[in-house]
Enzyme design. Structure first.
Site, mmCIF file in Angstrom:
data_model
loop_
_atom_site.group_PDB
_atom_site.id
_atom_site.type_symbol
_atom_site.label_atom_id
_atom_site.label_comp_id
_atom_site.label_asym_id
_atom_site.label_seq_id
_atom_site.Cartn_x
_atom_site.Cartn_y
_atom_site.Cartn_z
ATOM 1 N N GLU A 12 9.256 106.919 -9.098
ATOM 2 C CA GLU A 12 9.326 105.729 -8.247
ATOM 3 C C GLU A 12 10.758 105.377 -7.857
ATOM 4 O O GLU A 12 11.020 104.999 -6.708
ATOM 5 C CB GLU A 12 8.677 104.523 -8.946
ATOM 6 C CG GLU A 12 7.193 104.649 -9.188
ATOM 7 C CD GLU A 12 6.872 105.285 -10.537
ATOM 8 O OE1 GLU A 12 5.687 105.281 -10.920
ATOM 9 O OE2 GLU A 12 7.811 105.784 -11.206
ATOM 10 N N HIS A 56 40.013 101.409 -6.852
ATOM 11 C CA HIS A 56 39.824 102.693 -7.535
ATOM 12 C C HIS A 56 40.686 103.760 -6.852
ATOM 13 O O HIS A 56 40.209 104.487 -5.976
ATOM 14 C CB HIS A 56 38.351 103.108 -7.484
ATOM 15 C CG HIS A 56 37.435 102.183 -8.221
ATOM 16 N ND1 HIS A 56 37.042 100.972 -7.704
ATOM 17 C CD2 HIS A 56 36.839 102.298 -9.436
ATOM 18 C CE1 HIS A 56 36.229 100.373 -8.561
ATOM 19 N NE2 HIS A 56 36.094 101.145 -9.617
ATOM 20 N N HIS A 98 0.124 97.030 -16.653
ATOM 21 C CA HIS A 98 -0.001 97.426 -15.251
ATOM 22 C C HIS A 98 -0.250 96.244 -14.318
ATOM 23 O O HIS A 98 -0.273 96.434 -13.098
ATOM 24 C CB HIS A 98 -1.139 98.434 -15.092
ATOM 25 C CG HIS A 98 -0.782 99.821 -15.515
ATOM 26 N ND1 HIS A 98 -0.204 100.095 -16.733
ATOM 27 C CD2 HIS A 98 -0.904 101.017 -14.886
ATOM 28 C CE1 HIS A 98 -0.002 101.396 -16.835
ATOM 29 N NE2 HIS A 98 -0.410 101.977 -15.728
ATOM 30 N N HIS A 130 41.361 105.141 -12.987
ATOM 31 C CA HIS A 130 40.027 105.184 -12.375
ATOM 32 C C HIS A 130 39.734 103.913 -11.593
ATOM 33 O O HIS A 130 39.323 103.980 -10.432
ATOM 34 C CB HIS A 130 38.948 105.380 -13.448
ATOM 35 C CG HIS A 130 37.554 105.250 -12.931
ATOM 36 N ND1 HIS A 130 36.873 106.308 -12.372
ATOM 37 C CD2 HIS A 130 36.714 104.186 -12.879
ATOM 38 C CE1 HIS A 130 35.671 105.898 -12.001
ATOM 39 N NE2 HIS A 130 35.548 104.615 -12.299
#
Length: 701
Positions: free
Chosen positions: A442, A39, A504, A284
């Site tokens: 989270e 890059h 869950h 890039h």
């Protein structure tokens, strides 16, 4: 503003500085061209900005990379690894021209993305976009917590523990959701020591970012509570001038803003001044081509035929950066010596923390739990352990992703880490507090925890439900890759959480986490194993751990009586909890809440004359680190009849039980019902374990 910072105003920028920037633009092109991939574009256009940081703005010393007073630098745009490698080369961190030429090749100091502990001067492994910036938020939080531990009364900017965390991020970093989570929390926490340079070049792999990314980033960050500035080297699109003075002024303004994190949107043209590929996706992430490299060198006034070239006079100058900061370093050393003399107790604490040592006798504070058939949930036992350790381990701090009451991650009576105006009736706190509140973030929590660990002095933990470990996977993997002791607390570890239902209830999570190399997954069977699990985790600094805990109560076994072994076997990952006379007919292996099923099955089998050994296996990783003789003593190779029981998928247990073994597991999602009903309906019972044992004995005969 910090008292020991290098002076940026007026900016001293000489011909040598200009020649250095031109040289590293060319080196970025040469390095990628030589290896044939990489890059180059961002490293070329960011060369003056990164140079300004490392040579003018940042406080650091290449001869002392672990200097306590240094600023931190995070290249969140890790794909542009040359951006940091070239600065480490110029400053003298141990990289030489051969290392730049060896970019992305086997055994080099310059891998494709920066790696912590691999290249001196690299503070964090970056690559997955967003992780660097999110972890930098953790570094900034750690800096404030450490100041509060060691020097809370010092005037702002006057403490030897005051410093900045600098970040360079790309468009891609700011598109990743993890940076939104972490940046929101950084604004809420008023982290005035965090300074972000966003390379606003509007180019990614798919070329013009207008195809997918058109929001007003600065307005978003203003809404987060950040100090925002814009530096436009394109002059609104009418030209291009790498105005170092303008960027230096923005950095000074960012340093002066101590109540908010700062973002500087630096508008650049990627790959400038490459003649045909600048401002395109083509520069890039791929080599430029020989003609393009020569054209860029000509535009810079360099010899187009020379490769990997830098004037020795320029290199000598850039490697004198520490000498040019000598006045600030001496002032810092004087302030640190004065602090040490005035604060001998805190100085002793600092020495212990820097040595990564635990205090003598700290294990005496670990609680011992009395035997109880009713028992206690291991999440509750973990909370009691944390409370017991609060006074003896001031470096231990943490919280949860809005689940403090469920995860039991809050130490009683300690203030929250929060600006005073954001404290609540339930959670009083101050900027130097101890209880962390990540909010429902989270993903961001995992990255922030890693940043806190990397900052160096404290041991953080963060909790959520095991099912939501999926949101944290990138940061858990990076902690494992870096080999840092981040502690992830995951509760509600099975269908045993009950009525919340299958969304869950973790099923595949234990197996998937165990598949991550260098991660210790620790699932204790009772309260005393939980205490020993914490001990094992805190005594280890070589890799991260996930502590996996129950919602429901599990029996606390009568250690040392009725045949039950002491819980210290937890440290070995697996141990004989209950044995039988002579060689066992079958070995029953359980983890966590299912160990009780193995214990009950042993009694059922005994009634039929079958001798069963019960092995508690809280951590397969810890067990596999033991020598062969120990592992043989626990699970003898001559006993082919074996059963494992765990309320999750079977994956990973075949290696333990062998061909004749049987696995009591859960190969589908759960349901909404109380946990006792679920275990019975899905056949995860003592009776099922006993029946599996008989089948295994038959298969082994």
């Amino acid at each position: 503003m910090n008292a020991f910072d290098p002076v940026l105003k007026p900016l001293e920028w000489s011909e040598l500085d200009e020649r250095a920037v031109k040289a590293i633009k060319a080196l970025a092109a040469d390095a990628v061209e030589k290896v044939g991939n990489g890059h180059p574009g961002t490293a070329i256009s960011l060369a003056p900005a990164a140079y300004l940081l490392f040579q003018k703005a940042m406080r650091h010393d290449p001869s002392d990379p672990e200097w306590l007073g240094r600023d931190r630098f995070v290249l969140s745009a890790g794909h542009s690894s040359l951006t940091i490698y070239l600065q480490l080369f110029l400053a003298g961190y141990g990289l030489e021209m051969d290392d730049i030429a060896a970019l992305r090749t086997w055994g080099s100091k310059t891998p494709g993305h920066p790696e912590y502990r691999h290249t001196t001067g690299v503070e964090i492994t970056t690559g997955p976009l967003g992780q660097g910036l999110a972890s930098a938020v953790g570094m900034a939080m750690a800096s404030r917590r450490e100041r509060g531990l060691l020097d809370p009364a010092a005037a702002p900017g006057e403490s030897p523990f005051d410093h900045h965390v600098y970040v360079i991020a790309s468009d891609g970093d700011l598109q990743e959701g993890v940076t939104s989570e972490a940046s929101s929390l950084a604004g809420h926490q008023q982290l005035g020591n965090l300074i972000l340079i966003w390379d606003d070049n509007k180019i990614s792999i798919e070329d013009d970012t207008n195809i997918a990314f058109t929001e007003d980033v600065l307005k978003r960050y203003e809404a987060y509570g950040w100090h925002t500035q814009r530096v436009d080297w394109t002059s609104g699109g009418d030209g291009y001038a790498e105005d170092k003075e303008l960027l230096a002024a923005a950095l000074d303004a960012a340093k002066a803003e101590t109540g908010k994190p700062s973002i500087i949107a630096l508008r650049t043209i990627i790959g400038w001044p490459a003649p045909t590929k600048q401002n395109t996706g083509g520069i890039h992430g791929s080599a430029m081509g020989a003609d393009e490299v020569k054209g860029m060198k000509s535009a810079l006034g360099l010899d187009p035929e020379a490769t990997f070239a830098i004037d020795p006079e320029v290199l000598s100058y850039t490697r004198s950066v520490a000498q040019r900061q000598a006045t600030q370093r001496q002032a810092w050393e004087s302030a640190f010596a004065a602090w040490s003399e005035k604060n001998p107790q805190n100085a002793a604490l600092l020495a212990r923390l820097r040595a990564h040592e635990l205090p003598e006798g700290w294990t005496g504070s670990l609680p011992e739990f009395e035997a109880s058939e009713k028992g206690v949930a291991t999440r509750a036992a973990s909370g009691k352990v944390l409370n017991a350790l609060a006074d003896v381990l001031p470096e231990l701090w943490g919280g949860s992703a809005d689940l403090a009451g469920s995860n039991n991650t809050t130490m009683d009576g300690v203030p929250s880490f929060v600006p005073t105006e954001h404290a609540t009736k339930k959670f009083p706190g101050d900027p130097y507090g101890r209880t962390l509140h990540f909010g429902i973030r989270e993903h961001g929590m995992g990255s922030i925890l890693n940043g806190i660990v990397l900052h160096g002095l404290t041991r953080p933990y963060g909790g959520t439900f095991l099912q939501f470990a999926d949101y944290m996977r990138a940061s858990v993997r990076l902690a494992s890759l870096m080999g840092i002791p981040t502690t992830f607390v995951w509760t509600h570890d099975s269908i045993g959480l009950g009525e919340d239902g299958p969304t869950h209830q973790p099923v595949e999570h234990l197996a998937s986490l165990r598949a991550i190399p260098n991660l210790d997954v620790v699932r204790p069977a009772d309260a005393n194993e939980t205490a020993w699990a914490w001990r094992g985790i805190l005594e280890n600094r070589d890799n991260p751990a996930g502590l996996v805990l129950t919602r429901q109560n599990v029996p606390t076994y009568p250690r040392g009586t009725d045949g039950f072994a002491a819980a210290e076997g937890t440290l070995k990952g697996g141990y004989t909890l209950l044995d039988t006379e002579g060689t066992p007919d079958v070995v029953l292996v359980g983890t966590g809440s299912e160990v009780q099923l193995a214990v009950e099955a042993r009694e059922l089998l005994a009634a039929d004359g079958v001798r069963a050994r019960v092995v508690s296996m809280p951590s397969l990783e810890w067990f596999n680190k033991q020598d062969g003789a120990y592992r043989e003593s626990v699970i003898p190779s001559g006993v082919k009849a074996r059963v494992s029981v765990e309320a999750g998928v079977a994956q990973g247990w075949r290696e333990v039980v062998g061909d004749a073994g049987r696995i009591v597991s859960l190969e589908h999602y759960g349901a909404s019902a109380d946990y006792k009903t679920l275990y019975a309906e899905y056949g995860i019972t003592a009776e099922a374990v006993a029946q599996a044992a008989k089948e295994s004995i038959e298969a082994a005969s």
